[in-house]
Design a protein around this motif. Structure first.
Motif, PDB file in Angstrom:
ATOM      1  N   THR A  79     -13.416  11.064   7.012  1.00 25.74           N
ATOM      2  CA  THR A  79     -14.027  10.283   8.103  1.00 25.74           C
ATOM      3  C   THR A  79     -14.574  11.162   9.219  1.00 25.74           C
ATOM      4  N   GLN A  80     -14.138  12.416   9.273  1.00 22.89           N
ATOM      5  CA  GLN A  80     -14.638  13.426  10.218  1.00 22.89           C
ATOM      6  C   GLN A  80     -14.588  13.029  11.684  1.00 22.89           C
ATOM      7  N   PRO A  81     -13.417  12.644  12.172  1.00 21.91           N
ATOM      8  CA  PRO A  81     -13.287  12.378  13.604  1.00 21.91           C
ATOM      9  C   PRO A  81     -13.431  13.677  14.401  1.00 21.91           C
ATOM     10  N   THR A 102     -14.953   5.259  -0.213  1.00 20.52           N
ATOM     11  CA  THR A 102     -15.211   6.685   0.021  1.00 20.52           C
ATOM     12  C   THR A 102     -16.610   6.872   0.611  1.00 20.52           C
ATOM     13  N   GLU A 103     -17.559   6.077   0.117  1.00 17.25           N
ATOM     14  CA  GLU A 103     -18.918   6.185   0.659  1.00 17.25           C
ATOM     15  C   GLU A 103     -18.997   5.728   2.109  1.00 17.25           C
ATOM     16  N   ILE A 104     -18.473   4.539   2.386  1.00 15.04           N
ATOM     17  CA  ILE A 104     -18.694   4.012   3.740  1.00 15.04           C
ATOM     18  C   ILE A 104     -17.798   4.679   4.781  1.00 15.04           C
ATOM     19  N   PHE A 105     -16.625   5.177   4.366  1.00 14.60           N
ATOM     20  CA  PHE A 105     -15.764   5.859   5.342  1.00 14.60           C
ATOM     21  C   PHE A 105     -16.214   7.307   5.580  1.00 14.60           C
ATOM     22  N   ALA A 106     -17.099   7.814   4.748  1.00 11.20           N
ATOM     23  CA  ALA A 106     -17.537   9.206   4.920  1.00 11.20           C
ATOM     24  C   ALA A 106     -18.224   9.353   6.280  1.00 11.20           C
ATOM     25  N   GLY A 107     -17.647  10.149   7.130  1.00 10.06           N
ATOM     26  CA  GLY A 107     -18.220  10.395   8.458  1.00 10.06           C
ATOM     27  C   GLY A 107     -18.142   9.213   9.409  1.00 10.06           C
ATOM     28  N   SER A 108     -17.374   8.168   9.039  1.00  9.11           N
ATOM     29  CA  SER A 108     -17.388   6.931   9.844  1.00  9.11           C
ATOM     30  C   SER A 108     -16.720   7.101  11.207  1.00  9.11           C
ATOM     31  N   MET A 109     -15.927   8.162  11.378  1.00  6.51           N
ATOM     32  CA  MET A 109     -15.243   8.343  12.674  1.00  6.51           C
ATOM     33  C   MET A 109     -15.886   9.451  13.505  1.00  6.51           C
ATOM     34  N   THR A 157      -6.665   4.932  12.722  1.00  4.45           N
ATOM     35  CA  THR A 157      -7.733   4.085  13.263  1.00  4.45           C
ATOM     36  C   THR A 157      -8.557   4.862  14.276  1.00  4.45           C
ATOM     37  N   ASP A 158      -9.832   4.490  14.392  1.00  3.73           N
ATOM     38  CA  ASP A 158     -10.674   5.086  15.437  1.00  3.73           C
ATOM     39  C   ASP A 158     -10.871   4.106  16.587  1.00  3.73           C
ATOM     40  N   SER A 159     -10.032   3.060  16.663  1.00  5.75           N
ATOM     41  CA  SER A 159     -10.144   2.076  17.726  1.00  5.75           C
ATOM     42  C   SER A 159      -8.943   2.152  18.673  1.00  5.75           C
ATOM     43  N   PRO A 160      -9.150   2.620  19.907  1.00  5.33           N
ATOM     44  CA  PRO A 160      -8.027   2.639  20.858  1.00  5.33           C
ATOM     45  C   PRO A 160      -7.547   1.228  21.191  1.00  5.33           C
ATOM     46  N   HIS A 195      -8.222   2.393   9.056  1.00  5.58           N
ATOM     47  CA  HIS A 195      -9.125   1.467   9.753  1.00  5.58           C
ATOM     48  C   HIS A 195     -10.207   2.227  10.514  1.00  5.58           C
ATOM     49  N   SER A 196     -11.449   1.823  10.287  1.00  5.45           N
ATOM     50  CA  SER A 196     -12.545   2.365  11.094  1.00  5.45           C
ATOM     51  C   SER A 196     -13.446   1.223  11.527  1.00  5.45           C
ATOM     52  N   VAL A 197     -13.885   1.283  12.779  1.00  7.53           N
ATOM     53  CA  VAL A 197     -14.817   0.257  13.248  1.00  7.53           C
ATOM     54  C   VAL A 197     -16.201   0.475  12.635  1.00  7.53           C
TER      55      VAL A 197
END
Ligand code: GTP
Ligand code: SPV
Ligand code: MN
Length: 617
Positions: free
Chosen positions: A40-42, A123-130, A157-160, A191-193
């Protein structure tokens, strides 16, 4: 934390959070966090420790970046308002999937998707999603930490907003990580928004994605949720874990994960009874959980308002815990005259989502007061006046608050071993046909009743409001496996209970309407009158009238003192029409037929017996 470029490798990024290290039992957790971060690359990783200081810092940060509006502390100390994206206001059942190995294990009531296929999509949609965001690592326990009925998990998660919500709704912190280190099994939730940021780009106040996926892997105990920041889509410990995944764990281990409130009823003699009740979303669980009886001498203590885990005990009784630690309750309709306990619970330290803002910095929603105040800002941030012709608060607007703030919370609400159940209630929102209360003749009949719950659709999920749909056990959107197998599991759990110690089962309906459309029953605090009858039935103090669908109260046994329910309304509240119930029976048969012969024969026998009794009537 300093910002890092999206290409920073996960391992070194982890140094920026308070990452635990050393214990060998943590290797799996650490490897998983690294793996998801690499995907996800946060920009940053933040290990949540559950401290008050950390929570304060997150809240401050969200006020600074516009995610939260701080309410006026004079009226609502420690409280905040979040306005969601207008397209992200409820659970999205159409985008919710059960990815079991075999399609038949998901059953016809769930959206099934093949695990290997959806893994590819994830895997596709979470790639780089964060990208551009912080990935929070949130260890949580459902049920008291270390309790015999408790289960633990971790949400990335990337949602505070999700982080502070999980902080209210579950037990979060280092103690859970220690349990993982000690080798206790745990559930992985991601979880990613779905709203990565380009370098320097500012986030929306409520980031989300038009594309949404809420995917459950019951075989590997995982949840992947993408694109939504809302409630049950984003607080994965709640519906995703504590119901969909936990129902599968319960199937395998011999217990039940249920969409139920949990209360202790105390009668005028001080005797205590424990009642669990399953009603579909936005059909009255929080209200009954916080019941303030209008009949003298009776008291209710709150134990839980949405989820209960039920396990047969050595003693032949059915024991229940509330695995949550807070309430994520429906705001509209919550007021002094309906649920004063909730109003008192919400005095402060509450996160409100999609309610209206008053000019004095407090909140408002339909039903909080009889009269709407002027000059509000509605849930979408637009000016609002009482004659605006649209609701000020979204119909599924919610409050998030700690259970401990409820003035009538049971002192032992978080006891690890739970409470023994005396009665189970099934209910729904039914304008017609279903009586105010009816008692099942035994456990199997009770399971039959539960399997037949139908309810008018509410705003708690996307869909057509008011449309009648089958919602067995109020679990239609939440059962993580084949619903027919779930019926069988209920029957099997009953077999483990001592026949004289199993909870008695009742069906209730607070929502029956007259021809003129008004509710026939006053509801809310007056529902205590129905509870009183149920308790008197448990004690063998009152008789009942047999009807084709179960046992009905004799009118003289209902405590109606102090309320004025016209004779005709009372009759209508309990009327059972053999013609319309024949139609209900036909619908049940149609519904059962969708399960390809998997519905247990005992329930077909109940259906046949119902048809026979209806013919005799
Ligand atoms: P979820 O949190 O979505 O699972 O909902 P819930 O089952 O906890 O429902 P809740 O108690 O929040 O009630 C939903 C709506 O039903 C609110 O607007 C309530 O005011 C209304 N309601 C609850 N109890 C009664 C009742 O006894 N009679 C009537 N007429 N309405 C009720
Ligand atoms: C429900 O819809 O049943 C809720 C709200 O309790 S949510 O957490 O969004 O599922
Ligand atoms: Mn619910």
């Amino acid at each position: 934390f300093t910002s890092r470029t999206p290409s920073t490798p996960a391992r070194s990024m982890a140094a920026f959070g308070r990452r635990p290290a050393g214990e060998p039992g943590l290797q799996e957790l650490l490897a998983w966090v690294d793996e998801i971060a690499a995907l996800t690359q946060p920009d940053r990783i933040h290990w949540i420790d559950g401290s008050a200081a950390e929570n304060d810092a997150l809240l401050r940060q969200m006020v600074d970046d516009g995610t939260l509006i701080k309410l006026n502390p004079e009226w609502r100390p420690g409280s905040y308002l979040a306005r969601s994206h207008p397209g992200d206001v409820a659970r999205t059942e159409g985008r919710t999937y059960i990815a079991s190995e075999r399609e038949e294990d998901a059953g016809p009531t769930n959206n099934w998707v093949a695990p290997e296929e959806i893994r590819g999509t994830m895997t596709e949609i979470f790639a780089g999603s964060m990208r551009g965001r912080t990935m929070y690592v949130v260890p949580f326990s459902m049920g008291a930490v270390g309790g015999p009925l408790s289960h633990i998990g971790v949400q990335l998660t990337d949602s505070p907003y999700a982080v502070v919500s999980i902080g209210i709704m579950t037990r979060v912190g280092a103690e859970v990580t220690r349990q993982i280190a000690a080798g206790k099994p745990w559930v992985k939730t991601v979880h990613s928004v779905g709203a990565p940021l380009a370098p320097g780009e500012k986030s929306d106040a409520w980031p989300c994605n038009e594309e949404k996926y809420i995917v459950h892997f019951p075989d590997t105990l995982e949840v992947w949720s993408y694109g939504s920041g809302y409630g049950g889509n984003a607080i994965l410990a709640k519906k995703c874990f504590a119901l969909r995944i936990a129902s599968v764990i319960g199937r395998d281990e011999g217990w039940l994960a249920e969409h139920m409130l949990l209360i202790r009823v105390i009668d005028p003699q001080g005797r205590r009874y424990h009642v669990a009740a399953a009603f579909p979303s936005a059909c009255g669980k929080t209200n009954l959980a916080m019941l303030r009886p209008t009949i003298p001498g009776w008291r209710v203590e709150t134990l839980g308002d949405d989820i209960a885990w039920l396990r047969p005990g050595e003693d032949g009784r059915l024991w229940a815990i509330n695995p949550e630690a807070g309430f994520f309750g429906v705001a509209p309709g919550t007021g002094e005259s309906t649920n004063v306990t909730a109003v008192e619970t919400l005095w402060g330290n509450t996160i409100f989502t999609n309610v209206a803002l008053r000019p004095d910095g407090d909140v408002w929603w339909e039903g909080l007061t009889d009269e709407a105040p002027a000059n509000l800002t509605d849930w979408e941030g637009n000016p609002w006046m009482p004659d605006s012709g649209r609701p000020a608060a979204h119909p599924n607007s919610r409050f998030t608050v700690s259970a401990g703030q409820c003035p009538q919370i049971a002192e032992d609400w978080d006891a690890a071993e739970g409470v023994p159940l005396d009665a189970i209630l099934f209910g729904g929102r039914r304008a017609t046909n279903v009586p105010l209360v009816v008692e099942a003749t035994d456990w199997t009949h009770g399971v039959f009743m539960g399997s037949n719950i139908s309810s008018e659709r509410t705003a708690a999920a996307e869909g057509t409001l008011g449309e009648l749909r089958r919602d067995p056990f109020a679990m239609l959107p939440f059962c993580g496996y084949n619903m027919a197998d779930y019926f069988g599991h209920w029957l099997a759990v009953g077999q483990k209970l001592r026949f004289d110690r199993a909870p008695r089962v009742f069906q209730v309906n607070w929502f029956r309407r007259g021809d003129d459309g008004r509710f026939l029953w006053p509801g809310f605090g007056d529902n205590a009158r129905v509870i009183e009858w149920i308790v008197r039935r448990l004690n063998g103090e009152v008789g009942a009238v047999d009807s084709p669908i179960g046992r009905l109260p004799r009118t003289e046994d209902l405590n109606l003192s102090g309320i004025d329910v016209p004779e005709a309304d009372l009759e209508e509240l309990f009327s059972v029409s053999p013609q319309t119930w024949q139609i209900e029976a036909d619908l049940t048969e149609e519904f059962y037929a969708t399960f390809d012969g998997r519905v247990p024969p005992a329930l077909y026998a109940e259906l046949a017996a119902l048809r026979y009794r209806l013919k005799q009537a």
